[in-house]
Design an enzyme around this catalytic site. Structure first.
Site, mmCIF file in Angstrom:
data_model
loop_
_atom_site.group_PDB
_atom_site.id
_atom_site.type_symbol
_atom_site.label_atom_id
_atom_site.label_comp_id
_atom_site.label_asym_id
_atom_site.label_seq_id
_atom_site.Cartn_x
_atom_site.Cartn_y
_atom_site.Cartn_z
ATOM 1 N N ASP A 81 -8.113 19.815 -13.474
ATOM 2 C CA ASP A 81 -8.147 18.590 -14.130
ATOM 3 C C ASP A 81 -8.062 18.652 -15.288
ATOM 4 O OD1 ASP A 81 -9.769 15.824 -15.377
ATOM 5 O OD2 ASP A 81 -11.406 15.853 -14.101
ATOM 6 N N ARG A 111 0.846 -1.255 -0.262
ATOM 7 C CA ARG A 111 -0.003 0.211 -0.239
ATOM 8 C C ARG A 111 0.765 1.345 0.058
ATOM 9 N NH1 ARG A 111 -1.738 1.908 4.633
ATOM 10 N NH2 ARG A 111 -2.513 -0.440 5.765
ATOM 11 N N LYS A 117 -8.919 6.494 -18.627
ATOM 12 C CA LYS A 117 -9.834 8.114 -20.315
ATOM 13 C C LYS A 117 -7.529 7.818 -21.395
ATOM 14 C CE LYS A 117 -13.154 8.351 -17.920
ATOM 15 N NZ LYS A 117 -13.498 9.495 -17.293
ATOM 16 N N TYR A 176 -16.557 17.374 -14.347
ATOM 17 C CA TYR A 176 -17.598 16.239 -14.772
ATOM 18 C C TYR A 176 -18.100 16.149 -13.338
ATOM 19 C CZ TYR A 176 -16.417 10.851 -14.619
ATOM 20 O OH TYR A 176 -17.600 9.945 -14.471
#
Ligand SMILES: *Cc1c(COP(=O)(O)O)cnc(C)c1O
Length: 379
Positions: free
Chosen positions: A170, A46, A195, A98
């Site tokens: 973003d 992690r 994306k 978004y």
């Protein structure tokens, strides 16, 4: 080195143990230690994993940042970035951001005492008017989804700096190949790697990149990444690394195809309006030329009626109907019933999203085939 060279090589030196040219998928939860306090820099996956490390170094280089952190999704990346703020802090956010971002802000983070005001960040006077003494962050998405509205990033950075705020951008729609917000003065860049960075529609992921000189912020985000634990797994990190190697050639082709499709749509009698920053008819075309080195693969367009939308979508053969964007294959979506369905009709109308609006993520198929499919579906 140039962008394409960096995309292929940074973070991806041949594996020191075997010489493998491709970074291995370190599918492991823990790392054996030689003795008390003696290890190779990796303790528990992690905190650090070599495959994720490679991706993080790569993305930091592509955005020109001090460092990057990879997360389980774009939303996890945004959530982590917002976690550096505290109860009572105020954020000014691009109004057309978004939908998932708006949902996180309004339905989750407000419950923890963060406050949000939405403004047209394309109009800096409006963004400035929304600022308060307790404002800590200007959160900008440019271009916006789906209407491709632009904000001037240098002007936003100047405003943020003069008022002591951080600027987060973003950059999912443009990717670092076409837009480099850190070079224009942003402090944080956020990506849904789902994306363009991955580019092959086979993984969900996200990243935060922090500007050079903001190592304090990078350390806080690294702490949050480990403390909250929404890390990108090794297999998914590897898929993004694989995708990024072809980012430059893919983005060039997305851009070239989208230019052709946008021009073709503009001259089609069934199409009422086209939104694409590469068209001189786009209201911020000059800004697009200044702050982006290409216009990307995303186009929105309106037909004359909702009936025409249904008929067209039913006839598509090559282009697929679906959410998401940025993959090699062309995807068409209907924002009013898909990405923006959670908004009320009034909220959609205020954003300019009618039920006659379609969004297309132009893929890298042969552009004659894309246009041919749109043509037969529209006529
Ligand atoms: C998809 C997307 C997100 C969210 O990313 P996920 O990987 O789906 O969590 C955030 N911002 C933009 C602009 C997006 O397109």
């Amino acid at each position: 080195m140039g962008f394409a060279t960096d995309a292929i090589h940074i973070g991806q030196e041949p594996d020191p143990a075997t010489g493998a040219i491709v970074t291995p998928i370190y599918q492991t939860s823990t790392f054996v230690q030689e003795g008390l306090g003696r290890h190779k820099g990796y303790e528990y996956a992690r905190s650090r994993n070599p495959t994720r490390d490679a991706l993080e170094r790569n993305l930091a280089a592509l955005e020109g940042g001090a460092g990057a952190l990879a997360f389980a999704s774009g939303m996890a990346a945004i959530n982590a970035a917002l976690s550096v703020f505290s109860r009572g802090d105020h954020v000014v956010c691009t109004r057309g951001a978004y939908g998932g971002t708006l949902r996180l802000f309004n339905s989750v983070l407000t419950r923890f005492g963060l406050e949000f005001t939405y403004a047209d960040t394309g109009c800096l006077a409006e963004a400035e008017k929304a600022l308060r003494p307790d404002s800590r962050l200007l959160y900008v998405e440019t271009p916006t989804n789906p209407l491709m509205a632009l904000s001037d990033l240098r002007a936003a950075a100047d405003l943020a700096r003069s008022r002591g705020l951080l600027l987060a951008v973003d950059n999912t729609f443009m990717s670092p190949y076409f837009q480099r917000p850190l070079a224009l003065g942003a402090d944080i860049v956020i990506h849904s790697t789902t994306k363009y960075l991955n580019g092959h529609s086979d993984g969900i992921g996200g990243a935060v990149v922090v500007a050079a000189g903001r190592e304090d912020l990078l350390r806080r985000l690294k702490f949050i990444q480990n403390a909250a634990g929404a890390i990108l797994g090794p297999m998914d990190s590897w898929l993004v690394l694989r995708g990024v190697k072809t980012l430059a050639v893919r983005m060039r082709q997305h851009n070239q195809n989208a230019m052709a499709v946008a021009a073709w749509l503009s001259s089609n009698a069934h199409v009422a309006r086209v939104y694409y920053p590469g068209l001189p008819s786009h209201p911020r075309h000059e800004l697009a030329r200044r702050q982006m080195s290409g216009f990307g693969g995303m186009i929105a367009f309106e037909l004359h009626s909702f009936e025409a939308v249904g008929a067209m979508l039913g006839r598509l053969r090559l282009c697929s109907l679906g959410e998401s964007l940025g993959g090699v294959e062309t995807l068409v979506s209907h924002p009013a019933t898909m990405s923006h369905v959670s908004l009320t009709p009034e909220e959609r109308a205020a954003l300019g999203i009618s039920d006659r609006l379609l969004r297309i993520s132009v893929g890298i198929e042969d552009v004659e085939d894309i246009i041919g499919d749109l043509d037969q579906a529209l006529s």
